[in-house]
Design an enzyme around this catalytic site. Structure first.
Site, PDB file in Angstrom:
ATOM      1  N   LYS A 126     -24.143 -35.333 -13.623  1.00 36.72           N
ATOM      2  CA  LYS A 126     -24.256 -36.668 -14.393  1.00 36.72           C
ATOM      3  C   LYS A 126     -25.614 -37.204 -14.389  1.00 36.72           C
ATOM      4  CE  LYS A 126     -20.279 -38.812 -14.681  1.00 36.72           C
ATOM      5  NZ  LYS A 126     -19.201 -39.404 -13.740  1.00 36.72           N
ATOM      6  N   ARG A 175     -21.158 -44.754 -11.140  1.00 35.38           N
ATOM      7  CA  ARG A 175     -20.798 -43.586 -11.572  1.00 35.38           C
ATOM      8  C   ARG A 175     -20.773 -42.430 -10.530  1.00 35.38           C
ATOM      9  NH1 ARG A 175     -22.773 -42.227 -17.548  1.00 35.38           N
ATOM     10  NH2 ARG A 175     -20.836 -41.318 -17.525  1.00 35.38           N
ATOM     11  N   GLY A 204     -12.802 -36.341 -13.253  1.00 37.14           N
ATOM     12  CA  GLY A 204     -11.980 -37.279 -12.935  1.00 37.14           C
ATOM     13  C   GLY A 204     -11.427 -36.962 -11.499  1.00 37.14           C
ATOM     14  N   MET A 231     -13.547 -38.013  -8.877  1.00 39.15           N
ATOM     15  CA  MET A 231     -13.967 -39.196  -7.914  1.00 39.15           C
ATOM     16  C   MET A 231     -14.109 -40.426  -9.007  1.00 39.15           C
ATOM     17  SD  MET A 231     -16.834 -37.413  -5.728  1.00 39.15           S
ATOM     18  CE  MET A 231     -17.556 -36.534  -7.352  1.00 39.15           C
ATOM     19  N   ARG A 291     -22.574 -32.413 -20.189  1.00 39.23           N
ATOM     20  CA  ARG A 291     -22.123 -31.353 -19.040  1.00 39.23           C
ATOM     21  C   ARG A 291     -21.726 -30.156 -19.909  1.00 39.23           C
ATOM     22  NH1 ARG A 291     -17.179 -34.374 -16.552  1.00 39.23           N
ATOM     23  NH2 ARG A 291     -15.765 -34.354 -18.347  1.00 39.23           N
ATOM     24  N   HIS A 345      -7.067 -36.688 -19.081  1.00 33.95           N
ATOM     25  CA  HIS A 345      -7.145 -36.106 -17.688  1.00 33.95           C
ATOM     26  C   HIS A 345      -6.243 -35.010 -17.613  1.00 33.95           C
ATOM     27  CE1 HIS A 345      -5.551 -35.792 -13.490  1.00 33.95           C
ATOM     28  NE2 HIS A 345      -7.085 -36.006 -13.274  1.00 33.95           N
ATOM     29  N   ARG A 372       2.519   4.836  -6.462  1.00 33.13           N
ATOM     30  CA  ARG A 372       3.394   4.808  -5.238  1.00 33.13           C
ATOM     31  C   ARG A 372       4.803   5.506  -5.556  1.00 33.13           C
ATOM     32  NH1 ARG A 372       1.712  -0.398  -6.488  1.00 33.13           N
ATOM     33  NH2 ARG A 372       0.328  -1.558  -4.940  1.00 33.13           N
ATOM     34  N   ARG A 409       0.012   8.938  -4.418  1.00 32.79           N
ATOM     35  CA  ARG A 409       0.504   8.959  -2.837  1.00 32.79           C
ATOM     36  C   ARG A 409       1.546   9.374  -2.533  1.00 32.79           C
ATOM     37  NH1 ARG A 409       0.143   3.171  -0.474  1.00 32.79           N
ATOM     38  NH2 ARG A 409       2.499   3.127  -1.106  1.00 32.79           N
ATOM     39  N   GLU A 462      -6.972   3.679   5.423  1.00 24.88           N
ATOM     40  CA  GLU A 462      -6.514   2.743   5.790  1.00 24.88           C
ATOM     41  C   GLU A 462      -6.126   2.196   7.228  1.00 24.88           C
ATOM     42  OE1 GLU A 462      -2.789   2.395   3.789  1.00 24.88           O
ATOM     43  OE2 GLU A 462      -2.418   4.695   4.103  1.00 24.88           O
ATOM     44  N   SER A 468      -9.542   6.836  -0.726  1.00 24.73           N
ATOM     45  CA  SER A 468      -9.420   5.640  -1.529  1.00 24.73           C
ATOM     46  C   SER A 468      -8.955   4.684  -0.282  1.00 24.73           C
ATOM     47  CB  SER A 468      -8.200   5.925  -2.324  1.00 24.73           C
ATOM     48  OG  SER A 468      -7.549   4.794  -2.892  1.00 24.73           O
ATOM     49  N   GLY A 505      -7.285   1.842   1.219  1.00 28.09           N
ATOM     50  CA  GLY A 505      -6.166   1.156   1.175  1.00 28.09           C
ATOM     51  C   GLY A 505      -6.408  -0.255   1.951  1.00 28.09           C
ATOM     52  N   THR A 506      -7.048  -1.185   1.119  1.00 33.18           N
ATOM     53  CA  THR A 506      -7.718  -2.292   1.857  1.00 33.18           C
ATOM     54  C   THR A 506      -6.475  -3.269   2.319  1.00 33.18           C
ATOM     55  OG1 THR A 506      -8.029  -3.084  -0.384  1.00 33.18           O
ATOM     56  CG2 THR A 506      -9.866  -2.461   0.561  1.00 33.18           C
ATOM     57  N   ASN A 507      -5.222  -3.239   1.869  1.00 29.81           N
ATOM     58  CA  ASN A 507      -4.357  -4.031   2.331  1.00 29.81           C
ATOM     59  C   ASN A 507      -4.104  -3.525   3.876  1.00 29.81           C
ATOM     60  OD1 ASN A 507      -3.955  -5.076  -0.176  1.00 29.81           O
ATOM     61  ND2 ASN A 507      -2.000  -4.088  -0.762  1.00 29.81           N
ATOM     62  N   ASP A 508      -3.547  -2.418   4.009  1.00 30.53           N
ATOM     63  CA  ASP A 508      -3.390  -1.953   5.243  1.00 30.53           C
ATOM     64  C   ASP A 508      -4.419  -1.812   6.157  1.00 30.53           C
ATOM     65  OD1 ASP A 508      -0.714  -1.411   6.031  1.00 30.53           O
ATOM     66  OD2 ASP A 508      -0.615   0.322   4.813  1.00 30.53           O
ATOM     67  N   CYS A 533      -8.046   0.978  -3.545  1.00 32.48           N
ATOM     68  CA  CYS A 533      -6.711   0.364  -4.281  1.00 32.48           C
ATOM     69  C   CYS A 533      -6.206  -0.700  -3.423  1.00 32.48           C
ATOM     70  CB  CYS A 533      -5.854   1.685  -4.273  1.00 32.48           C
ATOM     71  SG  CYS A 533      -5.406   2.443  -2.782  1.00 32.48           S
ATOM     72  N   TYR A 589     -15.177   3.858  -7.877  1.00 29.39           N
ATOM     73  CA  TYR A 589     -14.134   2.968  -8.619  1.00 29.39           C
ATOM     74  C   TYR A 589     -13.376   2.005  -7.800  1.00 29.39           C
ATOM     75  CZ  TYR A 589     -10.363   5.913  -6.924  1.00 29.39           C
ATOM     76  OH  TYR A 589      -9.396   6.584  -6.010  1.00 29.39           O
TER      77      TYR A 589
HETATM   78  P1  ADP Z   1     -16.039 -39.409 -14.997  1.00 32.56           P
HETATM   79  O1  ADP Z   1     -16.849 -38.515 -14.190  1.00 32.56           O
HETATM   80  O2  ADP Z   1     -14.542 -39.406 -14.481  1.00 32.56           O
HETATM   81  O3  ADP Z   1     -15.956 -38.874 -16.391  1.00 32.56           O
HETATM   82  P2  ADP Z   1     -17.773 -41.449 -15.826  1.00 32.56           P
HETATM   83  O4  ADP Z   1     -18.645 -41.937 -14.805  1.00 32.56           O
HETATM   84  O5  ADP Z   1     -18.542 -40.487 -17.024  1.00 32.56           O
HETATM   85  O6  ADP Z   1     -16.505 -40.740 -14.951  1.00 32.56           O
HETATM   86  O7  ADP Z   1     -17.270 -42.618 -16.442  1.00 32.56           O
HETATM   87  C1  ADP Z   1     -16.097 -42.932 -16.929  1.00 32.56           C
HETATM   88  C2  ADP Z   1     -16.022 -43.413 -18.342  1.00 32.56           C
HETATM   89  O8  ADP Z   1     -16.879 -44.651 -18.435  1.00 32.56           O
HETATM   90  C3  ADP Z   1     -16.724 -42.578 -19.203  1.00 32.56           C
HETATM   91  O9  ADP Z   1     -15.726 -42.590 -20.441  1.00 32.56           O
HETATM   92  C4  ADP Z   1     -18.038 -43.245 -19.801  1.00 32.56           C
HETATM   93  O10 ADP Z   1     -18.170 -42.833 -20.964  1.00 32.56           O
HETATM   94  C5  ADP Z   1     -17.875 -44.818 -19.510  1.00 32.56           C
HETATM   95  N1  ADP Z   1     -19.154 -45.496 -18.829  1.00 32.56           N
HETATM   96  C6  ADP Z   1     -19.796 -44.928 -17.859  1.00 32.56           C
HETATM   97  N2  ADP Z   1     -20.900 -45.509 -17.720  1.00 32.56           N
HETATM   98  C7  ADP Z   1     -21.001 -46.404 -18.929  1.00 32.56           C
HETATM   99  C8  ADP Z   1     -22.006 -47.425 -19.380  1.00 32.56           C
HETATM  100  N3  ADP Z   1     -23.226 -47.507 -18.744  1.00 32.56           N
HETATM  101  N4  ADP Z   1     -21.589 -48.013 -20.572  1.00 32.56           N
HETATM  102  C9  ADP Z   1     -20.482 -47.671 -21.238  1.00 32.56           C
HETATM  103  N5  ADP Z   1     -19.739 -46.933 -20.746  1.00 32.56           N
HETATM  104  C10 ADP Z   1     -19.812 -46.387 -19.661  1.00 32.56           C
HETATM  105 MG    MG Z   2      -0.719   1.500   2.761  1.00 30.75          MG
HETATM  106 MG    MG Z   3     -17.462 -38.917 -17.571  1.00 31.21          MG
END
Ligand code: ADP
Ligand code: MG
Ligand code: MG
Length: 883
Positions: free
Chosen positions: A22, A92, A101, A103, A330, A446, A552, A608, A753, A772, A774-777, A839, A859
């Site tokens: 980010k 953030r 989502g 953290m 991202r 989410h 088999r 086999r 094997e 061949s 036989g990586t399981n055994d 295999c 193979y």
């Molecule tokens: P996540 O990694 O869970 O997407 P973010 O850090 O991106 O969390 O933030 C969560 C939400 O808050 C996002 O939708 C983002 O657009 C909004 N947000 C984060 N920083 C700002 C900011 N400076 N101004 C307005 N909205 C923000």
């Molecule tokens: Mg075997």
């Molecule tokens: Mg975000």
């Protein structure tokens, strides 16, 4: 020297590791001149230091942070804690690898009872100011003080029940929320923004170590040592009335890969609203209607971003009074289908080279295209419809609680998790479920993002669906479904169906075929399939298998009528009786092989010889004992003499069976009388199987089918075992050929094997034409681990970090891998033309495939449905280490 803080202007997109994805993205966009609210990033190094130093923020970090705040004050002409023109920031989280989502983020930090008035004054909108304050208190309470999120959101929802709130009502709500937080945390939210910031940064650091983040890292193979960065950014407000709003956009459709801007927009809303799925937003096209210039600007920026990153981007943006701000970019999560289409399109657009296109699709994702499709029946009832958020189809019993989903799934039940919306706390339940359904939220909520990331079928935003958690049921379209009832989720159409609706395999599209044809230009290993019957073999061929690496034969014997003949053979008191039973089995086996050769016309089929311990074919001991006891009881109550006679006869038969079971029982069957050891003791079994193979071969050859049988001797430990069995194979083959007046090319080889076989590979390769592994055994025998028992403790090993991964899923490179290297080397030293393959489960595992490629194997062979994955993984391996 540790770099603890970097401003957006001083950072760059290449500093992902230090600034997190980010922070790096924001710095990159700032540099490129896109509109980004100013800010700075506290580095992952600072977080690592935090964990190393008893989890306290260091004085140095705090000093650097304060300097950056001062710079931010200067550039925004606002004051942190100032009443006149208060600087508000978001705090953030963001690691180098995107963990959507997982953290925490806190918005509107800097508000307190004084600054909120300033904000009201400044914007002339007290409602907006207090509503922003409410959000801050709620987020801060949850994230810093760990107040359960339901507790606060319920208070807010209740307050909002009777319509929109005004400033006074919001002020009352804020006081109430603050009281609840203080009551729960035994500490109140500090007024001083710097104290708020200090606590918030600490909380984001802590969120790196929370359960869902750790679960997510385990599941996605992300190192614990990356740590999170913390980005502090001045706020912009999408909730400041009309011509404001917030949205999420993908530069291409993340479901299908179609090259159009895809996303959602919510008017008059703040960031979190879209992601949390609290309100169902409008498709991005709505933005074009209400703010055409903003839409045009966004389209241009996203195009440039995509061309720059050469990858599909997922952006967050906010519009504040008609001004567009970019808040995140991202690489966008996408379905396997979309990944393939995007790769092919981008190669055609000359954005990527062919090799880059192939490399841009991670092999595991291809499997999703093979996901089942729901086949509706005439009486299929639709109980809810929402947005198709992640494709596929799955049925399961309804559960509402993520912990319960985990429990039931562990007990072997298929479950569908149904929620009003999901939050990161539900993650473990989503992992356990076959499919996910939510009442609220859009395709970027989410639930949707997480499900797509896992390739799990998901439907969101089902209008009219309401979950009643207290009663453990949901209502939708006039139907009520309770916990434990079956439903089927169709992630392709976005519908939820009543009951357990059947599913079938899907069609593969042109994009898939194109990408797969490209893999053939790069990969050097052959890909074969493990298939025991013509149906699986045909599926494997369709998916591009270049042969059967493991057929088999014993599976062919488990079918109903055959097992009887098989038991007769096992229990035969002498060779003559055994020959009789084998004579019954032979025509059936011959027909089996004819079926295989027909389907695999022109391709090799490795067959086999009988491998498992014989007692596996007999009834279970306890059942037989019970059966006898039962017969004895029936004698006691029988009246007619003829009846008693019949029962006595039956008892005698059962007792004979019991004696055989006892005779054949072994204390350690895995290391017992199995594999080629059976063929050594009972050469007539080998003879029968080989005769069946070659009779089938010549019958097919007479019909113009190109047959390439490869006879594989299992579980060889001593080269002498191989020689003894090989002699039978060649003698019988010559007999059959002489009789038919026709011969076919064939090979005789062995499975490697057992460690002894790998170590003495030179001796075996003197006459074997192929190996061949036989990586399981081989894994079982190298580590002394029984796979069936290991599931009790191996997961614990992985959790505790004693081993990195389950050696039955991904090959143990140091141990088993060494034996594979040694076996290959020693074998080829004696016989340079020796064909070497693998295999076993590992043949379909991308990480293992990379190792097999490096080892120079010819193979790999895996289950039919892993063939596409193996083809792509093998191309990746070849591109990464050309030979
Ligand atoms: P996540 O990694 O869970 O997407 P973010 O850090 O991106 O969390 O933030 C969560 C939400 O808050 C996002 O939708 C983002 O657009 C909004 N947000 C984060 N920083 C700002 C900011 N400076 N101004 C307005 N909205 C923000
Ligand atoms: Mg075997
Ligand atoms: Mg975000």
């Amino acid at each position: 020297m540790t770099t603890r803080v970097v401003s957006f202007a001083d950072g760059g997109e290449e500093m992902k590791e230090l600034l997190g994805g980010k922070g790096a993205g924001l710095a990159g966009m700032t540099k490129a001149g896109f509109p980004v609210p100013p800010g700075f990033t506290i580095t992952t190094d600072a977080c690592r230091e935090y964990y190393a130093e008893d989890r306290v923020l260091s004085g140095e970090l705090w000093k650097d942070t304060n300097n950056e705040i001062a710079a931010l004050e200067a550039s925004t002409k606002k004051t942190f804690g100032g009443v006149e023109n208060p600087l508000l920031v978001s705090v953030r989280s963001g690691a180098a690898v995107s963990m959507p989502g997982m953290m925490d983020t806190i918005l509107n930090l800097g508000l307190n009872d004084a600054t909120v008035e300033g904000l009201a004054e400044l914007t002339g909108d007290p409602t907006f100011a207090w509503e922003s304050y409410r959000r801050f208190v709620q987020m801060f309470g949850e994230i810093v003080f760990d107040v359960p999120s339901d507790r606060l959101s319920q208070i807010t929802e209740r307050a909002k029940q009777d319509g929109a709130l005004d400033a006074t009502a919001y002020a009352a709500l804020v006081r109430r929320l603050k009281d609840v937080v203080a009551g729960y945390a035994k500490a109140s939210i500090p007024d001083d923004p710097r104290d708020q910031l200090r606590l918030a940064v600490g909380a984001v650091f802590e969120s790196w170590g929370n359960r869902r983040a750790i679960d997510y890292r385990r599941m996605n193979d992300i190192s614990d040592d990356l740590f999170t960065a913390v980005t502090v950014q001045s706020m912009v407000f999408g909730n400041s009335g009309e011509s404001s709003g917030t949205g999420v956009a993908f530069t291409r459709n993340p479901m299908t890969g179609e090259p159009v801007l895809y996303g959602e927009f919510l008017e008059n809303a703040q960031g979190e609203d879209v992601v949390a799925g609290l309100r169902t937003p409008e498709p991005i096209a709505a933005l074009e209607q209400v703010m055409p210039e903003v839409f045009a600007q966004l389209s241009e920026i996203t195009l440039r971003l995509e061309a720059h990153y050469r990858d599909m981007q997922d952006v967050e943006f906010t519009v504040e009074r008609g001004n567009l701000y970019m808040l995140q970019t991202r690489s966008g999560k996408r379905t396997g289908r979309a990944a393939i289409r995007i790769a092919v399109d981008m190669v055609n657009e000359e954005l990527l080279t062919k090799a880059e296109g192939v490399q841009s699709v991670s092999p595991g994702r291809v499997e999703e295209l093979l996901h089942p499709v729901v086949v509706r029946q005439p009486d299929t009832e639709i109980i809810a419809s929402g947005l198709p958020a992640s494709p596929g189809g799955a049925a399961g019993v309804v559960v509402f609680d993520p912990d319960e989903a985990v429990e039931l799934a562990a007990a072997g039940m298929a479950v569908v998790l149904v929620r009003n919306e999901t939050s990161p706390d539900d993650f473990h339940g989503m992992v356990a479920a076959e499919a996910i359904v939510t009442a609220r939220g859009g395709v970027t909520s989410h639930a949707a993002v997480v499900a797509r990331g896992m390739g799990k079928c998901c439907v969101v935003g089902c209008a009219g669906l309401r979950v009643d958690y207290a009663e453990q049921l949901f209502h939708s379209n006039g139907v009520t479904i309770s916990k434990g009832e079956w439903i089927t989720v169709d992630g392709n159409t976005g519908e939820v169906l009543a009951g357990q609706v059947p599913t079938v395999e899907p069609e593969l599209d042109d994009y898939y075929e194109t990408l797969m044809s490209w893999t053939d230009e790069f990969k050097t290993m052959g890909i074969r399939a493990n298939a025991d019957n013509p149906t699986d073999a045909a599926a494997a061929r369709r998916l591009g298998a270049e042969g059967i690496g493991l057929c088999r034969t014993e599976h062919m014997f488990f079918e109903a009528e055959r097992i009887e003949a098989m038991r007769e053979m096992i229990m035969a008191p002498n060779a003559i009786a055994r020959a009789d039973a084998l004579a019954k089995l032979e025509p059936v086996q011959t027909a089996d092989f004819v079926g295989m050769f027909e389907v695999m016309d022109g391709y090799p089929v490795t067959i086999r010889l009988l491998d498992p311990p014989l007692h596996e074919f007999l009834p279970r001991r306890d059942e037989t004992v019970n059966h006898i006891a039962d017969l004895k009881l029936r004698i006691a109550s029988a009246k007619k003499l003829s009846k008693i006679d019949k029962l006595l006869n039956e008892i005698q038969e059962r007792e004979f069976v019991l004696a055989q079971i006892e005779r054949l029982s072994e204390s350690n069957p895995m290391l017992g009388h199995r594999g080629c050891r059976l063929g050594i003791t009972y050469p007539e079994i080998t003879e029968m199987q080989v005769r069946a193979i070659f009779n089938a071969a010549v019958q097919c050859a007479e019909r113009g089918i190109v047959v390439k049988p490869e006879v594989m001797i299992p579980l060889v430990a001593f080269s002498s075992e191989f020689l003894a069995q090989e002699e039978i194979v060649r003698t019988v083959a010559e007999e059959v050929f002489a009789q038919a007046g026709l011969s076919v090319e064939y090979q005789v080889g062995t499975m490697i094997e057992l460690p002894r076989a790998a170590l003495t590979a030179g001796e075996i390769a003197g006459s074997a034409e192929f190996f061949s592994f036989g990586t399981n055994d081989l894994t079982q025998s190298t580590a002394g681990l029984s796979r069936d028992d290991a599931s009790r403790f191996l997961p614990g090993y992985v959790r505790r970090g004693l081993i990195e991964r389950d050696p039955f899923q991904s090959v143990d490179i140091e141990g088993v891998g060494s034996l594979i290297e040694i076996g290959t080397e020693r074998g080829r030293a004696v016989n340079p033309g020796l064909k070497v393959g693998v295999c076993g489960e590992h043949g379909g595992d991308p990480r293992s495939i990379d190792f097999f490629h490096k080892t120079g194997l010819d193979y790999v062979s895996c289950s039919a449905y892993r063939v596409p994955v193996a083809r792509l993984a093998s191309a990746h391996a070849a591109l990464a280490s050309p030979i």
